[in-house]
Design a protein around this motif. Structure first.
Motif, PDB file in Angstrom:
ATOM      1  N   SER A 505     -85.589  38.706 -52.866  1.00 36.37           N
ATOM      2  CA  SER A 505     -84.732  38.743 -54.049  1.00 36.37           C
ATOM      3  C   SER A 505     -83.521  39.632 -53.805  1.00 36.37           C
ATOM      4  O   SER A 505     -83.655  40.749 -53.296  1.00 36.37           O
ATOM      5  CB  SER A 505     -85.517  39.263 -55.249  1.00 36.37           C
ATOM      6  OG  SER A 505     -84.755  39.148 -56.431  1.00 36.37           O
ATOM      7  N   TYR A 506     -82.343  39.116 -54.189  1.00 43.91           N
ATOM      8  CA  TYR A 506     -81.094  39.856 -54.024  1.00 43.91           C
ATOM      9  C   TYR A 506     -80.358  39.984 -55.358  1.00 43.91           C
ATOM     10  O   TYR A 506     -80.381  39.070 -56.194  1.00 43.91           O
ATOM     11  CB  TYR A 506     -80.163  39.125 -53.052  1.00 43.91           C
ATOM     12  CG  TYR A 506     -80.519  39.294 -51.596  1.00 43.91           C
ATOM     13  CD1 TYR A 506     -80.071  40.398 -50.876  1.00 43.91           C
ATOM     14  CD2 TYR A 506     -81.296  38.343 -50.939  1.00 43.91           C
ATOM     15  CE1 TYR A 506     -80.391  40.558 -49.528  1.00 43.91           C
ATOM     16  CE2 TYR A 506     -81.621  38.495 -49.600  1.00 43.91           C
ATOM     17  CZ  TYR A 506     -81.163  39.604 -48.902  1.00 43.91           C
ATOM     18  OH  TYR A 506     -81.483  39.764 -47.570  1.00 43.91           O
ATOM     19  N   ILE A 507     -79.704  41.129 -55.542  1.00 42.88           N
ATOM     20  CA  ILE A 507     -78.688  41.304 -56.577  1.00 42.88           C
ATOM     21  C   ILE A 507     -77.371  41.504 -55.849  1.00 42.88           C
ATOM     22  O   ILE A 507     -77.225  42.454 -55.064  1.00 42.88           O
ATOM     23  CB  ILE A 507     -78.975  42.527 -57.470  1.00 42.88           C
ATOM     24  CG1 ILE A 507     -80.356  42.458 -58.096  1.00 42.88           C
ATOM     25  CG2 ILE A 507     -77.903  42.644 -58.552  1.00 42.88           C
ATOM     26  CD1 ILE A 507     -80.735  43.731 -58.852  1.00 42.88           C
ATOM     27  N   LEU A 508     -76.418  40.610 -56.079  1.00 51.91           N
ATOM     28  CA  LEU A 508     -75.126  40.670 -55.400  1.00 51.91           C
ATOM     29  C   LEU A 508     -74.051  41.013 -56.428  1.00 51.91           C
ATOM     30  O   LEU A 508     -73.757  40.215 -57.315  1.00 51.91           O
ATOM     31  CB  LEU A 508     -74.823  39.336 -54.720  1.00 51.91           C
ATOM     32  CG  LEU A 508     -75.882  38.860 -53.704  1.00 51.91           C
ATOM     33  CD1 LEU A 508     -75.454  37.542 -53.078  1.00 51.91           C
ATOM     34  CD2 LEU A 508     -76.137  39.923 -52.633  1.00 51.91           C
ATOM     35  N   PRO A 509     -73.440  42.196 -56.331  1.00 48.58           N
ATOM     36  CA  PRO A 509     -72.496  42.648 -57.354  1.00 48.58           C
ATOM     37  C   PRO A 509     -71.108  42.035 -57.159  1.00 48.58           C
ATOM     38  O   PRO A 509     -70.573  42.009 -56.047  1.00 48.58           O
ATOM     39  CB  PRO A 509     -72.460  44.163 -57.139  1.00 48.58           C
ATOM     40  CG  PRO A 509     -72.686  44.329 -55.668  1.00 48.58           C
ATOM     41  CD  PRO A 509     -73.640  43.217 -55.276  1.00 48.58           C
TER      42      PRO A 509
END
Length: 765
Positions: A505-509
């Motif tokens: 899982s990634y959070i890409l800002p």
């Protein structure tokens, strides 16, 4: 019993309350002065498009055009607070799940790309190159592109959305669940059937010319407050404004314009609705059919008296199909059925019809109060049919106006975010890029959730938004997200969707709308959006990015695309360096965007031609098509009325939120403060339940599929709403909306017609 969460309601929408709220939000942002300077560039030719609603900008673009919710959206994005790697190091995902939506996003802007580490239950910082490589590798490892779901929020620019659809189609799928599926899908479906184009037909200037404006299932005071300024001006010049809304909404009653010095000085306000009718939930179609019935009766009487017809007979003869069948369907609908289903009296409906008959130019506008029912498509077909009777389409001051929610939800669909892409669009892509495009119909939101639950889908990428909180059946959606091999969220702030990680899982800002988007040469990039009136205009941020590690949506998508499909057909980094190149591709593949780059740089941009507004009908019969069906056999309100302790529930926003983003815990227009777990209910229904204001209840969804859906510990608020109808806020009540309950033809969740009961009532401490 504690009831101090119920307080004084605003006397009018806007006014000093709006200014105080604006000041409060600017102070909370941590940078009130820079925030105020930023607002001066909102909706300006040399500034940025407000990241809030999709209401159109005025032709005189030099005006100071923003509203209270625009201030909230801008200050929320331009906050000085930061959700850094240190924030994620200090909090496990399990701990963050305990925060409310408001508390979670209050931690501020994301600053670094983050990857979930299951061993520590924390998000850890990661290099962009590593993120792109792993995302691309997982997508390439799937045994079919159809095992991936690609969600789009309406905040994405045209350039980002076009690049997204191009990448995904080169990857090999049409799986494009998007926010349109949950809001105005019914408008698009119904209008394409009725007039041949799935958009509204009016310009903002038409509101300056209309003699009457019918507002159905819509609350502009909270959802698109700038619309109130146009309604106020229409009211002041004598236009009749007729409202159909189950709930008494302050913004539809009175509005005090904060930009009117005299009105503010004297504490005055302007009346908005000249007629306000409160149909039962789901009763709008019956009310509109009743108005048509009254119009036909008045026309019959005029003809019998030797007077000219009250209908536009020339328009009907030249431009319409199935008029006689529609007349027969209306004649076959009894007043008894109309009154029972609408909850309005014949006299009330005839009063509304008289306004229509006296007006030379009429606009009809609606929103999700119409679109989130099982019978939404027939309802909008009925609205269009009603408007055809006197030729109120395709001429100045008249037309159909679905008002979209997010700032570019309409534009995203225009540039290709569509799980059912038109063949002509795919043909154009193939010809231009020289690559075959997938032709199989993709997944909408409900189909995507189903695929995630049954294991068909293994990867989920979200371009903005808060998918898990925006969708129905919250518990099942959380379960579905956790089953994914890959989840990727492109976002500006942390939200609850990020706390439902898959295997990877990634959070890409990403950059926000208010921030400068500079390429590697330091040149400012311009994006574009399309509003509800089909105006396409440019937007360029003016603030320094919240972090040097942020990338634009376009740059992030280009990085994922390059790692997944390579550069054989498209040079992704070249497009990320120069958005003019993306617009040239749009120009070459989508009609209406000729000379895109030049026209975009003109003040206010340009209008995408609407064939129906020119009385050109791209329907199977080549004409505007009347609806010839019957009323629904039964609405949720009628079903609920047959049982004991059964109510028809609608979800809506508080005044302190936009979509799933909660700016605060007050709803001053409805007199609720510091509380979101509330149920608005008629005082007589409260009395019949032997309950009082402030009592707590569990709300139970009454949907016969064997799944228990309960929203726990909600408090009663007495309110002016039809008996048997109740209302409350989403996303808190989305847990009650079944995945299996969706609009016919639109497949939109029925968030405005949920049958519920109450249990475990107890006095609030």
């Amino acid at each position: 019993m504690t009831t101090n969460f119920i307080g004084k309601k605003s006397a009018a929408a806007g006014g000093w309350g709006a200014l105080k709220s604006c000041g409060k939000r600017l102070l909370e942002s941590g940078a009130p002065l820079s925030g105020a300077r930023t607002l001066l560039k909102a909706n300006q030719p040399d500034g940025f498009d407000c990241p809030g609603c999709a209401w159109g900008d005025p032709e005189h673009g030099s005006s100071f055009e923003f509203c209270e919710n625009g201030v909230k959206a801008v200050s929320w994005e331009a906050t000085e607070k930061r959700a850094t790697p240190a924030f994620f190091a200090a909090h496990t995902v399990s701990a963050l799940k305990q925060l409310s939506d408001y508390e979670l996003e209050l931690n501020g802007r994301l600053t670094h790309p983050m990857r979930y580490d299951r061993a520590s239950d924390r998000y850890l910082p990661v290099r962009w190159e590593e993120a792109f490589a792993e995302i691309g590798a997982i997508l390439k490892s799937l045994d079919s592109p159809n095992r991936a779901e690609f969600y789009t929020s309406g905040r994405a620019s045209n350039e980002a959305a076009y690049l997204y659809q191009l990448f995904v189609r080169l990857y090999g799928t049409n799986n494009f669940p998007d926010c349109s599926n949950m809001c105005h899908e019914a408008s698009g479906v119904a209008l394409r059937q009725a007039i041949g184009v799935g958009k509204g037909t009016v310009l903002l200037e038409d509101f300056e010319k209309a003699d009457a404006i019918f507002v159905i299932g819509q609350n502009p005071g909270t959802n698109h407050p700038r619309m109130l300024g146009d309604l106020r001006r229409a009211s002041l010049r004598g236009a009749e404004i007729v409202v159909f809304n189950p709930v008494r909404e302050k913004g539809l009653e009175r509005f005090s314009d904060p930009q009117d010095k005299l009105e503010m000085l004297h504490g005055g306000s302007t009346s908005i609705a000249s007629r306000y009718f409160q149909p039962r939930l789901g009763g709008d179609m019956a009310a509109v059919r009743g108005m048509s019935k009254a119009v036909f009766a008045a026309d019959d009487a005029a003809l019998a008296a030797g007077l000219p017809s009250l209908l536009d007979r020339a328009f009907l003869a030249e431009h319409c199909a199935d008029f006689d069948a529609y007349r027969a369907a209306v004649d076959a609908t009894s007043w008894e059925a109309i009154e029972d289903q609408s909850g309005l009296t014949r006299a009330e409906i005839e009063e509304a019809a008289q306004v229509y008959l006296k007006a030379e130019r009429v606009i009809c506008t609606w929103a999700m109060g119409v679109t989130q029912h099982i019978h939404s498509v027939p309802t909008i077909r009925e609205i269009a049919s009603f408007m055809f009777l006197r030729g109120n389409i395709g001429r100045p001051g008249a037309g159909l106006c679905p008002v979209r929610g997010h700032s570019n939800v309409q534009g995203d669909r225009t540039v290709g975010i569509n799980e059912k892409p038109p063949a002509a669009f795919l043909d154009a892509l193939e010809q231009h890029f020289g690559v075959a495009m997938p032709r199989e119909e993709g997944h909408n939101v409900l189909a995507a959730i189903g695929a995630m639950l049954d294991g068909t889908a293994e990867a989920f990428i979200a371009l903005g938004g808060n998918f898990a909180r925006a969708t129905p059946d919250s518990r099942l959606v959380a379960e579905a997200m956790g089953r994914m091999k890959l989840t990727v969220n492109i976002a500006t702030k942390p939200n609850h969707s990020h706390l439902m990680p898959g295997e990877v899982s990634y959070i890409l800002p990403c950059l926000g709308r208010t921030e400068m988007d500079l390429n590697s040469k330091g040149q400012s990039q311009l994006i574009s959006v399309e509003d509800s009136m089909s105006m396409v205009h440019g937007s360029a941020g003016i603030n320094r990015p919240a972090s040097p590690h942020l990338k634009s949506e376009v740059a992030i998508l280009a990085g994922i695309a390059e790692a997944t499909v390579g550069n054989a057909n498209v040079n992704w980094q070249e497009l990320a360096e120069d958005y003019d190149l993306i617009r040239r591709h749009i120009e070459a593949t989508i009609p209406g965007f000729e000379d895109f780059n030049t026209r975009l740089r003109k003040p206010r941009g340009f209008h995408l031609r609407n064939s129906a507004a020119h009385r050109e009908w791209n329907t199977p019969k080549g004409k505007a098509s009347f609806y010839t069906g019957t009323l629904p056999s039964e609405t949720v309100h009628q079903r609920a009325a047959r049982g004991e302790n059964r109510f028809a529930l609608q979800t809506f926003r508080s005044h302190d939120q936009y979509n799933t983003t909660v700016y605060g815990l007050d709803d001053r227009y409805r007199g609720v403060y510091g509380e979101r777990q509330v149920i608005f209910i008629h005082p007589e229904d409260l009395k019949a339940l032997n309950a009082s204001a402030g009592d707590r209840v569990d709300v139970v969804s009454e949907y016969d599929d064997g799944v228990e859906r309960v929203a726990k510990s909600f408090r009663f608020v007495p309110y002016d709403i039809p008996r048997g109808s109740i209302a409350g806020y989403y996303p808190e009540l989305n847990v009650l909306v079944p995945l299996g309950s969706a609009g016919t033809e639109s497949d939109t969740p029925t968030s405005k017609s949920i049958m519920v009961s109450f249990r475990n009532r107890r006095q609030a401490a």
